[in-house]
Scaffold this active site. Structure first.
Site, short mmCIF file in Angstrom:
data_model
loop_
_atom_site.label_atom_id
_atom_site.label_comp_id
_atom_site.label_asym_id
_atom_site.label_seq_id
_atom_site.Cartn_x
_atom_site.Cartn_y
_atom_site.Cartn_z
N CYS A 271 3.85 2.57 1.71
CA CYS A 271 5.01 1.73 1.35
C CYS A 271 6.30 2.31 1.92
O CYS A 271 7.22 1.58 2.27
CB CYS A 271 5.11 1.55 -0.16
SG CYS A 271 5.23 3.10 -1.08
N HIS B 87 7.24 4.12 -5.57
CA HIS B 87 6.94 3.03 -4.65
C HIS B 87 8.22 2.68 -3.89
O HIS B 87 9.32 2.93 -4.39
CB HIS B 87 6.43 1.84 -5.48
CG HIS B 87 5.98 0.67 -4.67
ND1 HIS B 87 5.08 0.77 -3.64
CD2 HIS B 87 6.31 -0.66 -4.75
CE1 HIS B 87 4.88 -0.42 -3.11
NE2 HIS B 87 5.62 -1.31 -3.77
#
Length: 372
Positions: free
Chosen positions: A32, A315
């Site tokens: 990510c 994330h």
């Protein structure tokens, strides 16, 4: 993805930009950090245009060696040439190349998006510089009586016949590079010594309930050098008390700001995430600049967001402005259209312990005026 893809198309309707493509990137376990930065770079129009031009002019070269830049150009070309307007693409070749070249990105641990951006831009610069040197004709090693423009900069003959070459300026430099000037003023003789340095992004220290403007002011605040930190003044030929400040001598076309949200805490013996609320405006005026660039204005077009309470897990997602619409990219999940007002939910938290862990980490601004 068909129905979801059409959801964005329905939301944009007749306003769907001609020839534009909005594709999520598949996540390969922990990529990510890479996906969020690549989305920001894809929607950095000058960067995308230069990379696609590079792809077009190099795809006919049969023996072209694969490198990180050719993989990135190939990925951007894949996106821009998709028949569908929305969907998902797997940046597999690019990620494989990244891991092959740099062991830092091989593990499945949480990676830093800013480190990746830094590495990628410097790698592209290295490749472009090598190619510029390789394409330079042999006869340019000889000196001439007048400066002339050559493939990699200005050639300036020296008195002893040695040719001094200016550093190669690539299109990455033209897009992202700015110049800082470090001014030191001797408090005894008032002589100002200035030293210039280039940057591709600015890393700013942050404080609770602050703004980008105040962080930039702190970055350029005057510091007094005294006691053990005295400055050696060439004019006085001795150590003297002095005042030092950093100013932006030449602002870049694309200003990348990295908020230093991960701080090493001595007492804890580890890094901690600072969830501080730092307001980043949609329109930014740079005030810590040198003439003639006073008050140059910028417009925000992308934000890489870190989601999570700590530095070692979490994330990354990205917010992107494209054709006056704000979009939310989260790996291979549906690309969503969001209201402009939603951007402020990523400023950070006023309280230390908050349920909101989605914080702006890397900001991309485009100049609205000349920076040449």
């Amino acid at each position: 993805m068909g129905a979801a893809g059409s959801k964005l198309e329905k939301a944009l309707g007749d306003q769907f930009p001609e020839g534009e493509r909005y594709f999520g990137f598949e996540n390969f376990g922990n990529t990510c950090y890479c996906n969020s930065v690549l989305q920001a770079l894809y929607f950095c129009v000058p960067f995308r245009e230069q990379l696609l031009e590079y792809y077009t002019s190099n795809k006919s070269v049969a023996d072209a060696e694969e490198n990180l830049m050719t993989c990135l150009a190939d990925l951007f070309s894949q996106i821009s040439s998709q028949k569908k307007k929305t969907g998902v693409i797997a940046p597999k070749r690019f990620v494989q190349r990244l891991k092959k070249q740099n062991e830092l990105f091989r593990s499945y641990m949480h990676q830093d998006a800013h480190e990746f951006l830094n590495y990628l831009l410097n790698e592209v610069v290295d490749i472009l510089e090598k190619e510029a040197k390789a394409s330079k004709p042999e006869h340019e090693t000889s000196s001439s009586s007048s400066p002339e423009k050559i493939a990699n900069g200005l050639k300036v003959p020296q008195a002893n016949g040695v040719v001094h070459k200016e550093p190669i300026v690539t299109w990455v430099h033209n897009i992202f590079q700015g110049i800082l000037t470090n001014e030191t003023r001797c408090l005894r003789c008032e002589t100002v010594t200035a030293r210039d340095e280039t940057f591709l992004d600015l890393s700013l220290d942050i404080e609770q309930n602050s703004s980008i403007t105040s962080c930039l002011k702190n970055f350029s605040s005057t510091e007094t050098l005294h006691a053990e930190d005295k400055f050696f003044c060439d004019k006085c030929c001795s150590l003297q008390e002095a005042q030092k400040r950093m100013k932006i001598k030449k602002p870049p076309h694309i200003l990348v700001i990295h908020l230093k949200r991960f701080k090493y805490i001595e007492q804890l013996g580890r890094y901690k995430k600072l969830s501080y609320r730092v307001v980043f405006p949609l329109e930014l005026k740079l005030s810590n600049t040198v003439e003639p660039y006073a008050d140059v204005e910028y417009s925000l077009f992308a934000v890489v967001v870190h989601v999570g309470s700590g530095p070692n897990h979490g994330h990354y997602v990205s917010l992107v402005k494209s054709h006056n619409h704000w979009l939310f990219f989260d790996d291979e999940n549906n690309v969503e259209m969001i209201e402009e007002s939603a951007v402020q939910t990523f400023f950070g938290s006023s309280q230390e312990y908050s349920s909101n862990t989605d914080h702006g980490y890397i900001l991309f601004y485009e100049s609205l005026g000349p920076t040449k």
